[in-house]
Design a protein around this motif. Structure first.
Motif, mmCIF file in Angstrom:
data_model
loop_
_atom_site.group_PDB
_atom_site.id
_atom_site.type_symbol
_atom_site.label_atom_id
_atom_site.label_comp_id
_atom_site.label_asym_id
_atom_site.label_seq_id
_atom_site.Cartn_x
_atom_site.Cartn_y
_atom_site.Cartn_z
ATOM 1 N N ASN A 159 66.875 -47.935 37.845
ATOM 2 C CA ASN A 159 66.694 -47.757 36.408
ATOM 3 C C ASN A 159 66.421 -46.299 36.048
ATOM 4 O O ASN A 159 66.832 -45.818 34.998
ATOM 5 N N ARG A 160 65.740 -45.583 36.918
ATOM 6 C CA ARG A 160 65.438 -44.183 36.654
ATOM 7 C C ARG A 160 66.712 -43.332 36.546
ATOM 8 O O ARG A 160 66.752 -42.329 35.838
ATOM 9 N N TRP A 161 67.736 -43.735 37.284
ATOM 10 C CA TRP A 161 68.979 -42.969 37.305
ATOM 11 C C TRP A 161 69.981 -43.436 36.250
ATOM 12 O O TRP A 161 71.124 -42.985 36.230
ATOM 13 N N HIS A 162 69.551 -44.314 35.382
ATOM 14 C CA HIS A 162 70.495 -44.987 34.486
ATOM 15 C C HIS A 162 71.262 -44.013 33.595
ATOM 16 O O HIS A 162 72.447 -44.201 33.338
ATOM 17 N N ASN A 163 70.634 -42.962 33.115
ATOM 18 C CA ASN A 163 71.291 -42.027 32.196
ATOM 19 C C ASN A 163 71.692 -40.717 32.863
ATOM 20 O O ASN A 163 71.862 -39.696 32.193
ATOM 21 N N ALA A 188 67.360 -51.465 46.047
ATOM 22 C CA ALA A 188 66.522 -52.074 45.007
ATOM 23 C C ALA A 188 65.662 -53.231 45.497
ATOM 24 O O ALA A 188 64.479 -53.314 45.135
ATOM 25 N N PRO A 189 66.167 -54.169 46.330
ATOM 26 C CA PRO A 189 65.300 -55.265 46.783
ATOM 27 C C PRO A 189 64.053 -54.783 47.515
ATOM 28 O O PRO A 189 62.967 -55.342 47.327
ATOM 29 N N ASP A 190 64.201 -53.744 48.360
ATOM 30 C CA ASP A 190 63.020 -53.211 49.041
ATOM 31 C C ASP A 190 62.049 -52.595 48.031
ATOM 32 O O ASP A 190 60.822 -52.726 48.157
ATOM 33 N N ASP A 191 62.591 -51.910 47.022
ATOM 34 C CA ASP A 191 61.724 -51.362 45.969
ATOM 35 C C ASP A 191 60.971 -52.470 45.248
ATOM 36 O O ASP A 191 59.772 -52.336 44.951
ATOM 37 N N ILE A 192 61.681 -53.555 44.969
ATOM 38 C CA ILE A 192 61.049 -54.687 44.269
ATOM 39 C C ILE A 192 59.914 -55.257 45.111
ATOM 40 O O ILE A 192 58.824 -55.567 44.610
ATOM 41 N N ARG A 193 60.139 -55.408 46.422
ATOM 42 C CA ARG A 193 59.101 -55.958 47.306
ATOM 43 C C ARG A 193 57.860 -55.054 47.320
ATOM 44 O O ARG A 193 56.723 -55.542 47.279
ATOM 45 N N TYR A 251 76.468 -48.666 33.462
ATOM 46 C CA TYR A 251 76.073 -49.924 34.108
ATOM 47 C C TYR A 251 74.830 -50.479 33.425
ATOM 48 O O TYR A 251 74.089 -49.771 32.752
ATOM 49 N N ARG A 252 74.651 -51.777 33.602
ATOM 50 C CA ARG A 252 73.510 -52.475 33.029
ATOM 51 C C ARG A 252 72.766 -53.209 34.139
ATOM 52 O O ARG A 252 73.395 -53.810 35.010
ATOM 53 N N VAL A 253 71.419 -53.132 34.094
ATOM 54 C CA VAL A 253 70.577 -53.821 35.081
ATOM 55 C C VAL A 253 69.802 -54.914 34.365
ATOM 56 O O VAL A 253 69.070 -54.645 33.403
ATOM 57 N N GLU A 254 69.978 -56.136 34.819
ATOM 58 C CA GLU A 254 69.256 -57.284 34.253
ATOM 59 C C GLU A 254 68.235 -57.762 35.276
ATOM 60 O O GLU A 254 68.564 -58.002 36.442
ATOM 61 N N LEU A 267 58.623 -53.576 37.097
ATOM 62 C CA LEU A 267 59.894 -53.316 37.760
ATOM 63 C C LEU A 267 60.806 -52.446 36.889
ATOM 64 O O LEU A 267 61.458 -51.524 37.380
ATOM 65 N N GLN A 268 60.850 -52.736 35.616
ATOM 66 C CA GLN A 268 61.734 -51.994 34.713
ATOM 67 C C GLN A 268 61.408 -50.499 34.727
ATOM 68 O O GLN A 268 62.303 -49.652 34.701
ATOM 69 N N SER A 269 60.140 -50.151 34.803
ATOM 70 C CA SER A 269 59.732 -48.755 34.697
ATOM 71 C C SER A 269 59.786 -48.010 36.024
ATOM 72 O O SER A 269 59.853 -46.772 36.025
ATOM 73 N N ASN A 270 59.751 -48.719 37.153
ATOM 74 C CA ASN A 270 59.574 -48.032 38.425
ATOM 75 C C ASN A 270 60.737 -48.148 39.401
ATOM 76 O O ASN A 270 60.726 -47.461 40.432
#
Length: 593
Positions: A59-63, A79-84, A38-41, A52-55
């Protein structure tokens, strides 16, 4: 709605629980560990993209091969709660987040469009003190005024978590380093109103008791007398506690060369704040040392030296040093007896020397003795010296001279560079003023002035410019009767490259001798290819003459290699001397201030 802001890093207990669940599934159901592509934009302002990209957990589970579709859906929903939470650390409490996921795409496409909105700003600050400092109204009022003036998160600024924590630390530090080393933060709150996007800050500092210094307690002395420590101690018994005073004493002791290591401390037990003993722990250096050195440069040729030091003459901490230096063009013997540093920071010494030089047809044999007083205070170093010398000059193709002079000289130097061994930013300025009179054991009346400046200017991340200039002048009826080291010559590795060492001066017979005026300028551009290797281009001009109109600035320019060696910067330069129409190789190591 008003709420108390409490920060918890994304990936707290829920994130840890999710990690444990995924690992458990991968162990119990190995078939589920096929992994997902999967890809996250992240469509977010550039300033916050890396945060956001690092935390973000997604994204941490990507690989991670253990991730399945169900777990990916949970990460997507969280993810939205993490972003907030992450944007809240930057002062954004009401971001607009649009999320989308395309499960049928290969790879799966996940997109978050984030509009941070208007950042939250500081509306008011309530900063107060409590504790024993309240019984010291003058100290309290002065301290409060300082805290409020230097507060790092003022009204109107964007409220960021990192800045909030830093501001509290700095405020507490102001108490810890002066008078109140057991101070603490009694309470702190940041009350955020998401509707108005304003925050009210409240900090209460508890001062703890006011501390005062007691007497010195010295341990580790075996060879040297305690007076070495006591006479340079800036701390008076009964004076208020100051961390700066402890550091100053430690720095002074480290600068004496008597000690291999030094530790200065004071116990800050709140139960015993009065007359706290100042504990000085030292590890001594050997009292005597014999050293040898060998080197080479295109200025001096081959060189070797032998140095002997005794740091405890007559068991009084007096330092004796003798140095024999043998170079192709210069040979010298120097001895010095230096007294321990005084309580005002002065180093007093007496010295004697004998030196022979043979440079550009001028042979000089000098002998003399003198007294010197030197002091270093912060970035400033001052030296006052009186010296008597006799000199015999032999000049190829001309008559020689016998000279004598009793001179008084003052040197003032200011150093402000980021790294003394490998400077890349800052500047150094030095000025000298001295002279002699026929009325006091001298052959000529003269006044000599000299200045030198070096400026280091970084360019980008890896490059730098170095500007250097020298000006000198001797006020006298003529140069006759003035010792050669009070006149000026230039040329060589550390001055005007493209010319041999001290070859620019006044022609006399078949030799080049010193003149009464000097002007030198240089600009160099260094490009560092790696952390330790670099290349340079440079342009130098300079000359020495008996009058200002006779100064004809010789030009030299070329390229060079640079290496940050373990013992200092190594310079290898290939320079073209325009006045002599020749290419010359220059090699040197070290920084010339």
């Amino acid at each position: 709605m008003i709420k108390l802001f409490r920060y918890r890093r994304a990936g707290g207990f829920p994130g840890i629980l999710l990690v444990l669940v995924c690992l458990l599934i991968s162990v119990i159901f190995p078939a589920a560990a096929a992994g997902l592509d999967y890809r996250v934009e992240l469509d977010v302002p550039k300033a916050y993209h890396d945060l956001l990209q690092s935390n973000l957990d997604i994204n941490r589970w990507h690989n991670t091969q253990a991730l399945n579709a169900t777990q990916l859906q949970r990460l997507y929903q969280a993810a939205p709660d993490d972003i907030r939470k992450l944007l809240a650390t930057e002062g954004f409490y009401s971001p607009e987040i649009t999320a989308s996921i395309a499960l049928r795409d290969k790879p799966i496409q996940i997109r978050f469009v984030v509009v941070p909105g208007v950042p939250t700003q500081v509306e008011n600050i309530d900063l107060s003190l409590q504790g024993p400092v309240e019984q010291m109204p003058q100290v309290r009022d002065k301290l409060l005024a300082h805290l409020r003036q230097t507060w790092q998160l003022p009204v109107g600024s964007v409220f960021r978590q990192a800045a909030w924590e830093s501001a509290k630390r700095d405020a507490l530090k102001a108490l810890l380093i002066n008078r109140f080393p057991s101070a603490r933060i009694a309470s702190s709150q940041a009350v955020v109103n998401p509707q108005t996007r304003k925050v009210i800050l409240n900090v209460i500092l508890d001062s703890g008791p006011a501390f005062s210094f007691g007497t010195l307690h010295i341990s580790g002395l075996e060879r040297y007398p305690s007076s070495i420590v006591e006479r340079i101690n800036p701390i008076q018994a009964g004076s208020p506690y100051s961390q700066a005073k402890l550091l100053e004493l430690q720095a002074r002791l480290q600068d004496t060369t008597y000690f291999r290591s030094v530790s200065v401390s004071a116990d800050t037990d709140p139960a015993h704040p009065d007359n706290v003993p100042v504990q000085v722990n030292v590890v001594e250096n050997p009292s005597s040392k014999l050293g040898f050195g060998i080197g080479v440069s295109t200025d001096s040729g081959l060189r070797g030296q032998i140095e002997y030091q005794d740091l405890n003459i007559m068991q009084r901490g007096w330092r004796f040093k003798t140095l024999v230096k043998l170079e192709t063009k210069q040979q010298s013997l120097n001895t010095e007896l230096q007294l321990p540093r005084s309580d005002l920071g002065y180093l007093d010494s007496i010295n004697a020397f004998h030196e022979r030089t043979d440079i550009e047809g001028e042979t000089s044999v000098r002998s003399g003795a003198g007294v010197k007083r030197r002091r270093s205070k912060g970035r400033i170093e001052t030296t006052l010296a009186a010296q008597y010398q006799i000199e015999h000059q032999s000049i190829a193709g001309a008559a020689g001279n016998n000279l004598k002079a009793l001179t008084l000289n003052y040197i003032w130097t200011y150093r402000n560079v980021n790294n003394p061994m490998f400077p890349a930013r800052g500047y150094v300025f030095s000025a000298q003023l001295g002279g002699a009179t026929r009325a006091l054991l001298s052959d000529q009346d003269f006044v000599r002035g000299y200045t030198r400046a070096v400026y280091y200017l970084p360019v980008g991340q890896r490059d730098g410019l170095i500007f250097r200039g020298e000006l000198g002048g001797v006020l006298a009826s003529s140069r006759n009767g003035i010792p050669s080291d009070f006149l000026f010559r230039t040329g060589g590795d550390q001055s005007v490259r493209g010319y041999s060492y001290l070859s620019l001066g006044v022609k006399q017979g078949d030799a080049v001798v010193g003149g009464r005026y000097l002007a030198v300028g240089s600009v160099e551009y260094d490009h560092w290819l790696t952390e330790r290797w670099g290349a340079a281009v440079f342009y130098d001009v300079g000359d020495a003459a008996d009058s200002v109109p006779d100064l004809h600035l010789a030009q030299g320019y070329g390229i060079g290699a640079r290496w940050k060696s373990p013992v200092g910067p190594l310079n290898l330069d290939l320079a073209y001397g325009q006045a002599v129409h020749a290419v010359r190789l220059h090699f040197s190591i070290g920084v010339s201030f």
